[in-house]
Design an enzyme around this catalytic site. Sequence first.
Site, PDB file in Angstrom:
ATOM      1  N   ARG A 117      -3.506  12.220  -8.169  1.00 51.44           N
ATOM      2  CA  ARG A 117      -2.562  12.285  -6.949  1.00 51.44           C
ATOM      3  C   ARG A 117      -1.598  12.889  -6.432  1.00 51.44           C
ATOM      4  O   ARG A 117      -1.355  13.103  -5.530  1.00 51.44           O
ATOM      5  CB  ARG A 117      -2.344  10.552  -7.017  1.00 51.44           C
ATOM      6  CG  ARG A 117      -1.196  10.122  -7.553  1.00 51.44           C
ATOM      7  CD  ARG A 117      -1.176   8.551  -7.459  1.00 51.44           C
ATOM      8  NE  ARG A 117       0.038   8.157  -6.355  1.00 51.44           N
ATOM      9  CZ  ARG A 117       0.261   6.891  -6.345  1.00 51.44           C
ATOM     10  NH1 ARG A 117       0.048   6.178  -7.332  1.00 51.44           N
ATOM     11  NH2 ARG A 117       1.022   6.557  -5.216  1.00 51.44           N
ATOM     12  N   GLU A 142      -4.615  -2.032 -10.557  1.00 48.70           N
ATOM     13  CA  GLU A 142      -4.698  -0.509  -9.991  1.00 48.70           C
ATOM     14  C   GLU A 142      -5.221   0.416 -11.228  1.00 48.70           C
ATOM     15  O   GLU A 142      -5.020   1.578 -11.209  1.00 48.70           O
ATOM     16  CB  GLU A 142      -2.908  -0.061  -9.843  1.00 48.70           C
ATOM     17  CG  GLU A 142      -2.146  -0.449 -10.824  1.00 48.70           C
ATOM     18  CD  GLU A 142      -0.760   0.067 -10.217  1.00 48.70           C
ATOM     19  OE1 GLU A 142      -0.650   0.782  -9.329  1.00 48.70           O
ATOM     20  OE2 GLU A 142       0.205  -0.169 -10.641  1.00 48.70           O
ATOM     21  N   CYS A 196      -2.219  -3.492  -1.467  1.00 54.62           N
ATOM     22  CA  CYS A 196      -1.084  -2.957  -1.203  1.00 54.62           C
ATOM     23  C   CYS A 196      -1.056  -1.522  -1.254  1.00 54.62           C
ATOM     24  O   CYS A 196      -0.084  -0.840  -0.964  1.00 54.62           O
ATOM     25  CB  CYS A 196       0.201  -3.468  -1.953  1.00 54.62           C
ATOM     26  SG  CYS A 196       0.041  -3.027  -3.896  1.00 54.62           S
ATOM     27  N   ARG A 225       9.049  -1.452  -3.826  1.00 51.68           N
ATOM     28  CA  ARG A 225       8.891  -0.571  -4.831  1.00 51.68           C
ATOM     29  C   ARG A 225      10.208  -0.695  -5.583  1.00 51.68           C
ATOM     30  O   ARG A 225      11.198   0.403  -4.930  1.00 51.68           O
ATOM     31  CB  ARG A 225       8.763   0.603  -4.484  1.00 51.68           C
ATOM     32  CG  ARG A 225       7.053   0.786  -3.840  1.00 51.68           C
ATOM     33  CD  ARG A 225       6.449   2.213  -3.544  1.00 51.68           C
ATOM     34  NE  ARG A 225       5.203   2.482  -3.568  1.00 51.68           N
ATOM     35  CZ  ARG A 225       4.217   2.290  -2.590  1.00 51.68           C
ATOM     36  NH1 ARG A 225       4.780   1.994  -1.469  1.00 51.68           N
ATOM     37  NH2 ARG A 225       3.134   2.715  -2.661  1.00 51.68           N
ATOM     38  N   ASN A 261      -3.958   3.350  -4.597  1.00 53.48           N
ATOM     39  CA  ASN A 261      -3.386   4.745  -4.765  1.00 53.48           C
ATOM     40  C   ASN A 261      -3.677   5.194  -6.282  1.00 53.48           C
ATOM     41  O   ASN A 261      -4.451   6.330  -6.790  1.00 53.48           O
ATOM     42  CB  ASN A 261      -2.114   4.951  -4.749  1.00 53.48           C
ATOM     43  CG  ASN A 261      -1.673   4.217  -3.235  1.00 53.48           C
ATOM     44  OD1 ASN A 261      -2.348   4.166  -2.438  1.00 53.48           O
ATOM     45  ND2 ASN A 261      -0.477   3.854  -2.961  1.00 53.48           N
ATOM     46  N   ASP A 262      -3.235   4.263  -7.182  1.00 56.80           N
ATOM     47  CA  ASP A 262      -3.661   4.639  -8.775  1.00 56.80           C
ATOM     48  C   ASP A 262      -4.931   4.219  -9.094  1.00 56.80           C
ATOM     49  O   ASP A 262      -5.694   5.034  -9.863  1.00 56.80           O
ATOM     50  CB  ASP A 262      -2.496   3.832  -9.541  1.00 56.80           C
ATOM     51  CG  ASP A 262      -1.214   4.501  -9.640  1.00 56.80           C
ATOM     52  OD1 ASP A 262      -1.433   5.840  -9.801  1.00 56.80           O
ATOM     53  OD2 ASP A 262      -0.117   4.065  -9.570  1.00 56.80           O
ATOM     54  N   HIS A 289       4.150  10.233  -3.863  1.00 54.75           N
ATOM     55  CA  HIS A 289       5.244   9.211  -3.356  1.00 54.75           C
ATOM     56  C   HIS A 289       6.134   9.536  -2.227  1.00 54.75           C
ATOM     57  O   HIS A 289       6.649   8.788  -1.422  1.00 54.75           O
ATOM     58  CB  HIS A 289       5.886   8.622  -4.412  1.00 54.75           C
ATOM     59  CG  HIS A 289       5.180   7.607  -5.437  1.00 54.75           C
ATOM     60  ND1 HIS A 289       4.410   7.946  -6.467  1.00 54.75           N
ATOM     61  CD2 HIS A 289       4.975   6.342  -5.156  1.00 54.75           C
ATOM     62  CE1 HIS A 289       4.066   7.100  -6.864  1.00 54.75           C
ATOM     63  NE2 HIS A 289       4.098   5.903  -5.960  1.00 54.75           N
TER      64      HIS A 289
HETATM   65  C1  PEP Z   1      -0.700   1.914  -5.654  1.00 56.38           C
HETATM   66  O1  PEP Z   1      -1.005   2.423  -6.781  1.00 56.38           O
HETATM   67  O2  PEP Z   1      -1.745   1.782  -5.080  1.00 56.38           O
HETATM   68  C2  PEP Z   1       0.597   1.471  -5.323  1.00 56.38           C
HETATM   69  C3  PEP Z   1       0.766   0.606  -4.421  1.00 56.38           C
HETATM   70  O3  PEP Z   1       1.484   1.676  -6.205  1.00 56.38           O
HETATM   71  P1  PEP Z   1       2.209   3.060  -6.123  1.00 56.38           P
HETATM   72  O4  PEP Z   1       1.701   4.035  -5.096  1.00 56.38           O
HETATM   73  O5  PEP Z   1       3.744   3.168  -5.925  1.00 56.38           O
HETATM   74  O6  PEP Z   1       1.780   3.889  -7.405  1.00 56.38           O
HETATM   75 MG    MG Z   2       0.572   2.638  -8.391  1.00 53.54          MG
END
Ligand code: PEP
Ligand code: MG
Length: 536
Positions: free
Chosen positions: A458, A424, A495, A295, A447-448, A188
Amino acid sequence: MKTISGQKASAGIALGKINYLRRRKKDISAKSIDDVQKEIQRFEEAVKEAVKQLEELHRIALEKMVSGEAELFEVHSMMLTDLDYRDSVTNIITKEKTNAEYAVSITQDIFSQMFLDMDSDYMKARAADVRDVSGRLLDILQGNSPVLISAEKPVIIAADDLSPGETVQLDRNLILALITSGGSSNSHTAIFARNMGIPAVVALGQELNEGCDGKEAIVAGEEAVVYLEPDRVTAETWAARQDADKIQKTALAGLIGLPSITLDNREIKLFANIGSPADVDSVLANDAQGIGLFRSEFIYMESRGFPTEEQQYAAYKKVVEKMQGRQVIIRTLDIGADKQADYFKLPHEENPAMGLRALRICLTRPEIFITQLRAIYRASAHGNVAIMLPMVASLWELLEAKEIAARVRCELKAEKIPLGIMIETPAAALISDELAKEADFFSIGTNDLTQYTLAVDRQNSALERFTDVHHPALLKLIELTAKNAHEAGIPASICGELGADTELTRAFIQMGIHGLSVPPPAILPIRKHIREMRVD
Ligand code: PEP
Ligand code: MG
């Protein structure tokens, strides 16, 4: 000149001085001193400096609209000027002929224990404030640069690593770039840098260390390289590239107000991701059609205690009003894993990414969820708001969350607003046909989804090679989600960071993805790409 290579976290070029954020030295031992008056003077100077820092932090917090935080800095200032606390420190210095650091650390123990022994929860919580204030004094006495303090002029912030909580508290106007010896490009902290358009390189290794403090450097974000004490030719070359970047950015401004439509008339919505109300200016400057991911957990991470309904309402309202009718999708609390806030007192977990996080916390501790939902529903009266739930894996989680939201809405007599979910987890993608019957929209968190599909943490920079964001398994899950959304007549957007990957834009449009929510600085380059391409 020394060249250090790392991993790319955020593109862009920065030239400037390094400000290395030193961690607090841990061992504070008693040292006998000869000159008591001089030691007391040293303590008084530290108090003065701490008050100055707190005033500055108070000003920044007010600007960033984090009122709970602003009040706290005021309380800390008052504690520092409290006579009992100061008398305790000076008495220990005088009686024991000892150093100020030791006297502060003993006073910290006495005062925090005193608060902990009190009956009221409110007073017990003041123990953390005593530790915070004392920690600040110790940093000053030991010559540490606290993570939260701002430099006088913009600098390249360097550290061993930065937690998302530390990162959000840095004053963004004073950061030229972020560079860390550890960290990973999917963390993050990296995402935060991308959202703000700040160049960042992570995983630079031990060559980036405290010895780099104060040195001139060039950060080349795209190339993931840092040049330490660059020679004249290198500095001139990168300064010229920086100028060229600026010219390119100015050219992109010509796309403001134009639709994101391909040459063969396929339109896709471009939304922005934000982490704080302070990001909205960049959203508007880059002409995003809305905010696809707010977020909201960053409001919790910037705060020292649970943000109240009023504090959250003020932050959401500010964003919603500034967006003037453009949609704002507020993601409910996604705390846990790397995003921690001490006051949640989350239990230690062996696998926090798969632990009690996000919606799981909200369903386990509904009082936290209800406070946030109340703030969101109240803010929705001021514009175009939607709610988005993170980390859904099972249908029952969505149903239970919807039930809580419906109750809150009825209590407030608020209007209905769209309630969507993030896709996700692989489970959510695989049952997206069922989820689509209950959700108003999908937003795919790549991402997740990447982390859980490929079983790659990650946060772990050693897994960079194994993190194939174009992996067919991932693309199949995205396609399946888009198909099920389409069949149920609800929109599906992306997203996660993959939404900004222009190598995949065509594929996403072909899959029927409705919108992309990306870091604000990525909006116009993607719009340009879309307007120059054909899908079919
Ligand atoms: C994701 O997981 O793709 C996401 C947008 O949320 P974050 O990166 O805040 O976990
Ligand atoms: Mg996420």
